[in-house]
Design an enzyme around this catalytic site. Structure first.
Site, PDB file in Angstrom:
ATOM      1  N   LYS A  13      17.022  27.981  20.925  1.00 43.29           N
ATOM      2  CA  LYS A  13      16.644  26.460  21.701  1.00 43.29           C
ATOM      3  C   LYS A  13      15.962  27.213  22.666  1.00 43.29           C
ATOM      4  O   LYS A  13      14.753  27.102  23.264  1.00 43.29           O
ATOM      5  CB  LYS A  13      17.273  25.731  21.857  1.00 43.29           C
ATOM      6  CG  LYS A  13      18.214  24.804  20.054  1.00 43.29           C
ATOM      7  CD  LYS A  13      19.151  24.704  20.569  1.00 43.29           C
ATOM      8  CE  LYS A  13      19.917  24.093  22.125  1.00 43.29           C
ATOM      9  NZ  LYS A  13      21.209  25.421  21.122  1.00 43.29           N
ATOM     10  N   ARG A  88      22.208  15.887  21.485  1.00 42.79           N
ATOM     11  CA  ARG A  88      23.332  16.217  21.047  1.00 42.79           C
ATOM     12  C   ARG A  88      23.800  15.528  20.097  1.00 42.79           C
ATOM     13  O   ARG A  88      25.150  15.730  20.014  1.00 42.79           O
ATOM     14  CB  ARG A  88      23.421  16.745  22.418  1.00 42.79           C
ATOM     15  CG  ARG A  88      23.699  18.424  21.975  1.00 42.79           C
ATOM     16  CD  ARG A  88      24.261  18.694  23.257  1.00 42.79           C
ATOM     17  NE  ARG A  88      24.696  20.149  23.227  1.00 42.79           N
ATOM     18  CZ  ARG A  88      24.088  21.429  24.047  1.00 42.79           C
ATOM     19  NH1 ARG A  88      22.825  21.393  24.737  1.00 42.79           N
ATOM     20  NH2 ARG A  88      24.360  22.488  23.432  1.00 42.79           N
ATOM     21  N   ARG A 123      23.209  37.492  26.178  1.00 42.95           N
ATOM     22  CA  ARG A 123      23.080  36.816  26.526  1.00 42.95           C
ATOM     23  C   ARG A 123      23.156  36.591  29.106  1.00 42.95           C
ATOM     24  O   ARG A 123      23.573  37.137  28.886  1.00 42.95           O
ATOM     25  CB  ARG A 123      22.720  34.969  26.521  1.00 42.95           C
ATOM     26  CG  ARG A 123      22.088  34.208  27.456  1.00 42.95           C
ATOM     27  CD  ARG A 123      22.080  33.095  26.436  1.00 42.95           C
ATOM     28  NE  ARG A 123      22.806  32.459  26.176  1.00 42.95           N
ATOM     29  CZ  ARG A 123      22.910  31.479  25.922  1.00 42.95           C
ATOM     30  NH1 ARG A 123      21.925  30.189  25.418  1.00 42.95           N
ATOM     31  NH2 ARG A 123      24.464  30.642  26.079  1.00 42.95           N
ATOM     32  N   ARG A 156      26.408  32.998  32.050  1.00 48.63           N
ATOM     33  CA  ARG A 156      26.598  32.194  31.826  1.00 48.63           C
ATOM     34  C   ARG A 156      28.312  32.451  31.833  1.00 48.63           C
ATOM     35  O   ARG A 156      28.750  32.785  31.058  1.00 48.63           O
ATOM     36  CB  ARG A 156      26.689  31.216  31.177  1.00 48.63           C
ATOM     37  CG  ARG A 156      24.912  30.473  31.659  1.00 48.63           C
ATOM     38  CD  ARG A 156      24.316  29.580  30.187  1.00 48.63           C
ATOM     39  NE  ARG A 156      24.737  28.265  29.826  1.00 48.63           N
ATOM     40  CZ  ARG A 156      24.362  28.398  28.595  1.00 48.63           C
ATOM     41  NH1 ARG A 156      22.605  28.550  28.382  1.00 48.63           N
ATOM     42  NH2 ARG A 156      25.166  27.324  28.097  1.00 48.63           N
ATOM     43  N   ARG A 167      32.229  25.797  21.569  1.00 46.35           N
ATOM     44  CA  ARG A 167      31.110  25.235  22.169  1.00 46.35           C
ATOM     45  C   ARG A 167      30.545  24.329  20.301  1.00 46.35           C
ATOM     46  O   ARG A 167      29.598  24.302  19.392  1.00 46.35           O
ATOM     47  CB  ARG A 167      29.700  26.121  23.096  1.00 46.35           C
ATOM     48  CG  ARG A 167      30.687  25.577  23.936  1.00 46.35           C
ATOM     49  CD  ARG A 167      29.732  26.618  25.293  1.00 46.35           C
ATOM     50  NE  ARG A 167      28.328  26.823  25.263  1.00 46.35           N
ATOM     51  CZ  ARG A 167      27.451  27.947  25.502  1.00 46.35           C
ATOM     52  NH1 ARG A 167      28.470  28.991  25.901  1.00 46.35           N
ATOM     53  NH2 ARG A 167      26.612  27.975  25.085  1.00 46.35           N
TER      54      ARG A 167
HETATM   55  P1  ADP Z   1      20.139  28.556  22.718  1.00 40.52           P
HETATM   56  O1  ADP Z   1      19.213  27.893  24.565  1.00 40.52           O
HETATM   57  O2  ADP Z   1      19.352  28.242  22.217  1.00 40.52           O
HETATM   58  O3  ADP Z   1      21.389  28.622  23.051  1.00 40.52           O
HETATM   59  P2  ADP Z   1      19.263  30.924  23.980  1.00 40.52           P
HETATM   60  O4  ADP Z   1      16.803  30.350  23.608  1.00 40.52           O
HETATM   61  O5  ADP Z   1      19.710  31.226  25.401  1.00 40.52           O
HETATM   62  O6  ADP Z   1      20.242  29.766  23.310  1.00 40.52           O
HETATM   63  O7  ADP Z   1      19.629  32.530  23.027  1.00 40.52           O
HETATM   64  C1  ADP Z   1      20.332  33.241  23.173  1.00 40.52           C
HETATM   65  C2  ADP Z   1      20.483  34.352  23.179  1.00 40.52           C
HETATM   66  O8  ADP Z   1      20.120  35.023  22.427  1.00 40.52           O
HETATM   67  C3  ADP Z   1      19.720  34.953  24.287  1.00 40.52           C
HETATM   68  O9  ADP Z   1      20.769  36.015  24.742  1.00 40.52           O
HETATM   69  C4  ADP Z   1      18.336  35.298  24.215  1.00 40.52           C
HETATM   70  O10 ADP Z   1      17.345  36.431  24.458  1.00 40.52           O
HETATM   71  C5  ADP Z   1      19.152  36.027  22.253  1.00 40.52           C
HETATM   72  N1  ADP Z   1      17.793  35.217  21.715  1.00 40.52           N
HETATM   73  C6  ADP Z   1      17.134  34.743  21.314  1.00 40.52           C
HETATM   74  N2  ADP Z   1      16.082  34.246  20.123  1.00 40.52           N
HETATM   75  C7  ADP Z   1      16.364  35.675  19.484  1.00 40.52           C
HETATM   76  C8  ADP Z   1      16.110  36.070  18.150  1.00 40.52           C
HETATM   77  N3  ADP Z   1      14.989  35.565  17.263  1.00 40.52           N
HETATM   78  N4  ADP Z   1      16.464  37.159  17.633  1.00 40.52           N
HETATM   79  C9  ADP Z   1      17.420  37.797  18.943  1.00 40.52           C
HETATM   80  N5  ADP Z   1      18.079  37.381  19.924  1.00 40.52           N
HETATM   81  C10 ADP Z   1      17.898  35.969  20.716  1.00 40.52           C
HETATM   82  P1  ADP Z   2      24.106  26.068  24.777  1.00 41.00           P
HETATM   83  O1  ADP Z   2      22.564  25.874  24.042  1.00 41.00           O
HETATM   84  O2  ADP Z   2      23.802  27.917  24.752  1.00 41.00           O
HETATM   85  O3  ADP Z   2      24.558  25.510  23.812  1.00 41.00           O
HETATM   86  P2  ADP Z   2      23.083  24.234  26.788  1.00 41.00           P
HETATM   87  O4  ADP Z   2      22.227  24.910  28.554  1.00 41.00           O
HETATM   88  O5  ADP Z   2      21.710  23.750  25.740  1.00 41.00           O
HETATM   89  O6  ADP Z   2      23.856  25.801  26.018  1.00 41.00           O
HETATM   90  O7  ADP Z   2      23.898  23.331  27.315  1.00 41.00           O
HETATM   91  C1  ADP Z   2      25.125  24.260  27.987  1.00 41.00           C
HETATM   92  C2  ADP Z   2      26.371  23.238  28.242  1.00 41.00           C
HETATM   93  O8  ADP Z   2      25.423  21.491  28.744  1.00 41.00           O
HETATM   94  C3  ADP Z   2      27.252  22.844  26.668  1.00 41.00           C
HETATM   95  O9  ADP Z   2      27.975  23.092  26.211  1.00 41.00           O
HETATM   96  C4  ADP Z   2      27.460  21.150  27.388  1.00 41.00           C
HETATM   97  O10 ADP Z   2      28.437  20.839  28.255  1.00 41.00           O
HETATM   98  C5  ADP Z   2      26.075  21.168  28.307  1.00 41.00           C
HETATM   99  N1  ADP Z   2      25.174  19.659  27.589  1.00 41.00           N
HETATM  100  C6  ADP Z   2      23.767  20.074  28.066  1.00 41.00           C
HETATM  101  N2  ADP Z   2      23.254  19.291  27.191  1.00 41.00           N
HETATM  102  C7  ADP Z   2      23.842  18.223  26.817  1.00 41.00           C
HETATM  103  C8  ADP Z   2      23.778  16.860  25.906  1.00 41.00           C
HETATM  104  N3  ADP Z   2      23.009  16.551  25.344  1.00 41.00           N
HETATM  105  N4  ADP Z   2      24.360  16.283  26.233  1.00 41.00           N
HETATM  106  C9  ADP Z   2      25.992  16.918  26.070  1.00 41.00           C
HETATM  107  N5  ADP Z   2      26.227  18.359  26.991  1.00 41.00           N
HETATM  108  C10 ADP Z   2      25.402  18.852  27.114  1.00 41.00           C
END
Ligand code: ADP
Ligand code: ADP
Ligand code: ZN
Length: 210
Positions: A13, A88, A123, A156, A167
């Site tokens: 995302k 979410r 990541r 992180r 998660r």
């Molecule tokens: P999210 O916001 O959904 O948690 P991220 O965009 O931070 O996900 O992506 C999670 C990890 O996977 C990061 O290290 C990112 O660089 C990597 N990543 C994102 N998209 C891809 C993809 N299409 N293929 C491989 N790795 C990816």
């Molecule tokens: P990822 O996409 O990798 O799960 P985020 O950065 O979106 O990571 O979220 C990290 C943490 O921040 C979540 O595990 C939660 O604790 C909190 N968080 C982020 N967005 C929300 C939301 N919309 N509602 C509740 N908690 C959230």
């Protein structure tokens, strides 16, 4: 155009939100990044969020609804925005509806649970601007340094394997139901997350008609 990016932790995302921001010229709003910044600045929101985030649990809906409501009211959101990681829960989606926030497309980035651990262990995120990198799939130009702002890249705390499992469970229990919610409103668009970053981005642009 107002977009929502849905998907499990690690689906991509944040990565896709950054690319879409550059291509569409509208801001990306990441609640995760906003909360991490609030934690660094030790604000009231940061203090409320910390324990939930460190343990891989969702931050309470009222905290999220408050910060998102303020953010989408800013002038730079007038021509559209990309919501990354919010809503979410059904309560958060209902709150957006109630606030009159119009959503055009909800893009769900689909990915299998078994791919996620490898993504999370690789990541690295910018400690200043929040940009997401991967040591293999999307490395920065200089090791440990953000391409965009020069900030230091860090791991992180909640990307530890046990917390990632928590998660993922939270995603399946509380967030995945939003796919049905937006499907009924005819806004859901599915995109394959397990493909190279640029290809996934092209697929997103196609499904949103951009
Ligand atoms: P999210 O916001 O959904 O948690 P991220 O965009 O931070 O996900 O992506 C999670 C990890 O996977 C990061 O290290 C990112 O660089 C990597 N990543 C994102 N998209 C891809 C993809 N299409 N293929 C491989 N790795 C990816
Ligand atoms: P990822 O996409 O990798 O799960 P985020 O950065 O979106 O990571 O979220 C990290 C943490 O921040 C979540 O595990 C939660 O604790 C909190 N968080 C982020 N967005 C929300 C939301 N919309 N509602 C509740 N908690 C959230
Ligand atoms: Zn940065």
């Amino acid at each position: 155009m107002n977009l929502i990016l849905l998907g499990a932790p690690g689906a991509g995302k944040g990565t896709q939100a950054e690319l879409l921001t550059k291509k569409l010229g509208i801001p990306a709003i990441s609640t995760g990044n906003m909360l991490r910044e609030a934690m660094r600045n030790e604000t009231e929101v940061g203090q409320k969020a910390k324990n939930y985030m460190d343990n891989g649990l969702l931050v309470p809906d009222d905290v999220i609804i408050g910060i998102v409501g303020e953010r989408v009211a800013q002038p730079d959101c007038a021509n559209g925005f990309i919501l990354d990681g919010v809503p979410r829960t059904v309560a958060q989606a209902d709150a957006l509806e109630k606030a009159g926030v119009k959503i055009d497309h909800v893009v769900s980035i689909e990915i299998d649970d078994n791919v996620i651990e490898a993504r999370m262990t690789g990541r690295r995120v910018c400690s200043k601007c929040g940009e997401s990198y991967h040591i293999v799939a999307n490395p920065p130009k200089a090791e440990g340094i953000c391409d965009d702002c020069g900030g230091e890249l860090v791991i992180r705390k909640d990307d530890a394997p046990e917390t990632v499992q928590r998660r993922l469970a939270v995603y399946h229990e509380e967030t995945e139901a939003l796919k049905g919610y937006y499907e009924r409103l005819d806004k859901l668009r599915l995109v394959q997350g397990n493909q190279p970053i640029e290809e996934a981005n092209r697929e997103i642009l196609r499904v949103i008609g951009a």
